[in-house]
Scaffold this motif. Structure first.
Motif, mmCIF file in Angstrom:
data_model
loop_
_atom_site.group_PDB
_atom_site.id
_atom_site.type_symbol
_atom_site.label_atom_id
_atom_site.label_comp_id
_atom_site.label_asym_id
_atom_site.label_seq_id
_atom_site.Cartn_x
_atom_site.Cartn_y
_atom_site.Cartn_z
ATOM 1 N N TYR A 321 0.871 -1.180 0.000
ATOM 2 C CA TYR A 321 0.000 0.000 0.000
ATOM 3 C C TYR A 321 0.905 1.226 0.000
ATOM 4 O O TYR A 321 1.542 1.534 1.022
ATOM 5 N N PRO A 322 0.997 1.945 -1.126
ATOM 6 C CA PRO A 322 2.008 2.994 -1.271
ATOM 7 C C PRO A 322 2.007 4.068 -0.189
ATOM 8 O O PRO A 322 3.075 4.454 0.289
ATOM 9 N N ILE A 323 0.852 4.553 0.226
ATOM 10 C CA ILE A 323 0.849 5.640 1.216
ATOM 11 C C ILE A 323 1.375 5.147 2.556
ATOM 12 O O ILE A 323 2.075 5.871 3.270
ATOM 13 N N VAL A 324 1.069 3.890 2.890
ATOM 14 C CA VAL A 324 1.583 3.310 4.133
ATOM 15 C C VAL A 324 3.091 3.116 4.035
ATOM 16 O O VAL A 324 3.845 3.486 4.945
ATOM 17 N N ASP A 325 3.549 2.559 2.928
ATOM 18 C CA ASP A 325 4.970 2.277 2.778
ATOM 19 C C ASP A 325 5.800 3.555 2.711
ATOM 20 O O ASP A 325 6.895 3.632 3.276
ATOM 21 N N ALA A 326 5.291 4.568 2.006
ATOM 22 C CA ALA A 326 6.016 5.845 1.929
ATOM 23 C C ALA A 326 6.121 6.477 3.316
ATOM 24 O O ALA A 326 7.165 7.029 3.679
ATOM 25 N N ALA A 327 5.045 6.391 4.088
ATOM 26 C CA ALA A 327 5.063 6.961 5.443
ATOM 27 C C ALA A 327 6.076 6.250 6.325
ATOM 28 O O ALA A 327 6.831 6.882 7.078
ATOM 29 N N MET A 328 6.117 4.935 6.249
ATOM 30 C CA MET A 328 7.056 4.182 7.078
ATOM 31 C C MET A 328 8.500 4.433 6.642
ATOM 32 O O MET A 328 9.411 4.481 7.477
ATOM 33 N N ARG A 329 8.710 4.618 5.363
ATOM 34 C CA ARG A 329 10.071 4.936 4.916
ATOM 35 C C ARG A 329 10.467 6.338 5.364
ATOM 36 O O ARG A 329 11.633 6.580 5.699
ATOM 37 N N GLN A 330 9.518 7.266 5.369
ATOM 38 C CA GLN A 330 9.827 8.592 5.905
ATOM 39 C C GLN A 330 10.273 8.482 7.362
ATOM 40 O O GLN A 330 11.267 9.086 7.772
ATOM 41 N N LEU A 331 9.550 7.695 8.137
ATOM 42 C CA LEU A 331 9.903 7.496 9.546
ATOM 43 C C LEU A 331 11.288 6.873 9.685
ATOM 44 O O LEU A 331 12.128 7.358 10.462
ATOM 45 N N ASN A 332 11.540 5.815 8.948
ATOM 46 C CA ASN A 332 12.807 5.098 9.073
ATOM 47 C C ASN A 332 14.001 5.919 8.598
ATOM 48 O O ASN A 332 15.104 5.780 9.127
ATOM 49 N N GLN A 333 13.775 6.768 7.614
ATOM 50 C CA GLN A 333 14.885 7.543 7.051
ATOM 51 C C GLN A 333 15.130 8.858 7.759
ATOM 52 O O GLN A 333 16.264 9.343 7.798
ATOM 53 N N THR A 334 14.063 9.458 8.341
ATOM 54 C CA THR A 334 14.203 10.813 8.885
ATOM 55 C C THR A 334 13.883 10.936 10.371
ATOM 56 O O THR A 334 14.138 11.978 10.961
ATOM 57 N N PRO A 399 -6.800 2.974 3.145
ATOM 58 C CA PRO A 399 -5.516 3.585 2.779
ATOM 59 C C PRO A 399 -5.486 4.129 1.355
ATOM 60 O O PRO A 399 -4.759 5.093 1.082
ATOM 61 N N VAL A 400 -6.272 3.550 0.469
ATOM 62 C CA VAL A 400 -6.269 4.036 -0.917
ATOM 63 C C VAL A 400 -6.996 5.369 -1.017
ATOM 64 O O VAL A 400 -6.488 6.332 -1.613
ATOM 65 N N THR A 401 -8.184 5.458 -0.441
ATOM 66 C CA THR A 401 -8.914 6.734 -0.519
ATOM 67 C C THR A 401 -8.203 7.819 0.271
ATOM 68 O O THR A 401 -8.232 8.997 -0.123
ATOM 69 N N GLN A 402 -7.556 7.459 1.387
ATOM 70 C CA GLN A 402 -6.762 8.447 2.125
ATOM 71 C C GLN A 402 -5.622 8.963 1.255
ATOM 72 O O GLN A 402 -5.323 10.162 1.234
ATOM 73 N N SER A 403 -4.987 8.069 0.533
ATOM 74 C CA SER A 403 -3.892 8.448 -0.357
ATOM 75 C C SER A 403 -4.380 9.368 -1.468
ATOM 76 O O SER A 403 -3.771 10.396 -1.767
ATOM 77 N N GLU A 404 -5.488 8.991 -2.085
ATOM 78 C CA GLU A 404 -6.033 9.803 -3.183
ATOM 79 C C GLU A 404 -6.450 11.189 -2.708
ATOM 80 O O GLU A 404 -6.314 12.172 -3.437
ATOM 81 N N LYS A 405 -6.939 11.271 -1.490
ATOM 82 C CA LYS A 405 -7.428 12.543 -0.976
ATOM 83 C C LYS A 405 -6.299 13.459 -0.520
ATOM 84 O O LYS A 405 -6.318 14.665 -0.783
ATOM 85 N N PHE A 406 -5.293 12.904 0.165
ATOM 86 C CA PHE A 406 -4.293 13.753 0.804
ATOM 87 C C PHE A 406 -2.937 13.781 0.093
ATOM 88 O O PHE A 406 -2.072 14.567 0.465
ATOM 89 N N ASP A 407 -2.764 12.958 -0.921
ATOM 90 C CA ASP A 407 -1.570 13.036 -1.773
ATOM 91 C C ASP A 407 -2.002 12.830 -3.206
ATOM 92 O O ASP A 407 -1.548 11.903 -3.891
ATOM 93 N N PRO A 408 -2.928 13.663 -3.691
ATOM 94 C CA PRO A 408 -3.610 13.399 -4.963
ATOM 95 C C PRO A 408 -2.670 13.231 -6.155
ATOM 96 O O PRO A 408 -2.957 12.443 -7.061
#
Length: 469
Positions: A321-334, A399-408
């Protein structure tokens, strides 16, 4: 070494000289004044070796030490267990009083109680001051004299009791009789000597008081648009001040003063966020047991059935799920995660992967530079529907609709998942649903397929939580 009428100022999560309540109280008491910071072994022993908070704290302590030296004093540095080291140091320096700003976490309360008892036995006292919140402990109670467990009534009571003077920064006291540091406690040890080699994390926030003030000034220009932009992780709409508030390089009164300096919906919205912070602080004070178990008793026996491999995929950003994975990578990297994303990934872990919220909370605790037990616990229990004033269990983030709404446009996703940069703005939110994918892009090779089906897991979550009604 013996002195008369001497005090010890113990810095903890208030790493600044300006607008520091304990410093003001200690200076007002008169007499000689020593200052100390302890790298507390009781805390450090539980942290990972690459913890991103330690470089931030180390920098702030060095900055604090330089500031005290410029004023004719110094900062004593200890690497020890604070509960025993503070009373021993007070005795060695001949200090009758130890001043510190109050901390509301269970460990801090136990530590401070032990310090106070030891000091009392040796004829000294621990003086705790209110500094990291505007209202603390039992200052705000319901009409029945009970703590608030729902945010909106608490917020209304907070605003009713508040007056602008409470958010006026205290400044810095007139020159105090600062004392030099004894040679044994003068040097600031390198991070490696504390057991923390250079962190692999590239922190999102720069350390130090000056960096915090620059963020505050920059955010002042964005504040009118805060309410509109705060939910979009691809936009620079949030303050970035959370780690500075956590370690006190910026004071809560300075933040409140900014919120009150503008009359717009963005400023009012941000003030509510600062009030949420105090709501969770007073909640943990009244209900310390919530740090380790669900606030709502009916959810303490939930039988989570999620797989360990799912938890590992969530931690690594490999859920599909891209929005979940991107968020977790942000956490792990920063060492940081945008607040909207914290809600999304928490909901996904508990309601999609059916994994105990406490495992996610512990992972955040190990990774977040701005980790604050009250806020982290409150946020996780809100998302898991186990806390006070929580999201109802039947409201489950898709997670998909959240992604579409907040990272369109997928800008945030592309930043942390460059392997998806080739996808268009529709496919990037749910690659497995795309009718066509770019040549050479193979789902399951270039990027994982979803580890669970959201629709299926949603029904299982409803059944799991519904049994507890």
């Amino acid at each position: 070494m013996t002195t008369t009428n001497a005090s010890l100022l113990w810095f903890r999560r208030d790493l600044r000289l300006f607008d520091n309540t304990a410093l003001m109280e200690a200076a007002a008491a008169g007499g000689r004044l020593f200052a100390v910071f302890i790298f507390d072994r009781a805390i450090l022993q539980h942290l990972p070796a690459d913890d991103a908070r330690l470089p931030f704290i180390h920098h702030a302590v060095a900055e604090l030490k330089a500031g005290l030296q410029a004023r004719g004093g110094d900062l004593l540095i200890l690497h020890d267990e604070a509960a025993s080291a503070i009373p021993a140091l007070a005795t060695a320096l001949g200090c009758q009083r130890v001043y510190a700003n109050r901390d509301y976490e269970p460990y801090a309360r136990q530590r401070d109680a032990a310090v106070a008892a030891s000091l009392e036995r040796q004829g000294a006292e621990l003086v705790l001051c209110k500094d990291q919140v505007v209202f603390e402990c039992s200052q705000l109670l319901t009409g029945q004299g009970k703590p608030y467990t729902v945010f909106t009534p608490y917020m209304r009571a907070w605003r009713k009791a508040f007056h602008p003077q409470l958010a006026t920064p205290l400044g810095e006291p007139a020159p105090a009789q600062w004392q030099p540091a004894p040679a044994a406690h003068r040097a600031l040890p390198p991070l490696a000597a504390l057991g923390f080699p250079a962190s692999s994390i590239t922190p999102a926030a720069k350390p130090g008081r000056e960096a915090g003030l620059q963020l505050l000034q920059r955010f002042a220009r964005k504040l009118p648009h805060y309410k509109t932009l705060r939910d979009y992780p691809g936009e620079p709409g949030v303050s970035g001040l959370s780690v500075h508030l956590r370690f006190g390089t910026v004071s809560v009164r300075e933040a409140m003063s900014l919120a009150l300096s503008q009359q717009n919906e963005g400023a009012d919205c941000w003030l509510n966020e600062l009030i949420w912070r105090e709501f969770y602080q007073q909640l943990l004070w009244h209900f310390p047991e919530a740090a380790t178990q669900s606030f709502k008793p009916e959810y303490r026996q939930l039988q989570f059935t999620g797989l360990d491999s799912w938890f590992d995929a969530w931690c690594d950003g490999r859920t599909g799920y891209p929005i979940v994975d991107a968020a977790m990578r942000q956490l792990n990297q920063t060492g940081y995660m945008h607040n909207r994303l914290r809600m999304i990934v928490a909901s996904f872990l508990v309601k999609d992967l059916l994994i105990d919220w406490r495992r996610g909370e512990a992972y955040f605790a190990a990774k977040l530079m701005d980790f604050d037990l009250a806020a982290n616990n409150g946020g996780w229990q809100w998302a898991a529907s186990t806390g006070c004033d929580a999201q109802p269990y039947f409201r489950i983030f898709n997670p998909v609709t959240q992604s579409e709404k907040f990272d369109p446009e997928g800008r945030f996703i592309r930043r942390y998942l460059p392997e998806l940069a080739c996808l268009d703005n529709k496919a990037i939110h749910a690659p497995w649903q795309a009718k066509t994918l770019p040549p050479g892009f193979v789902l399951g090779q270039n990027y994982p397929e979803p580890i669970v089906d959201h629709a299926v897991q949603r029904q299982q979550a409803l059944a799991l939580f519904g049994k507890q009604d």
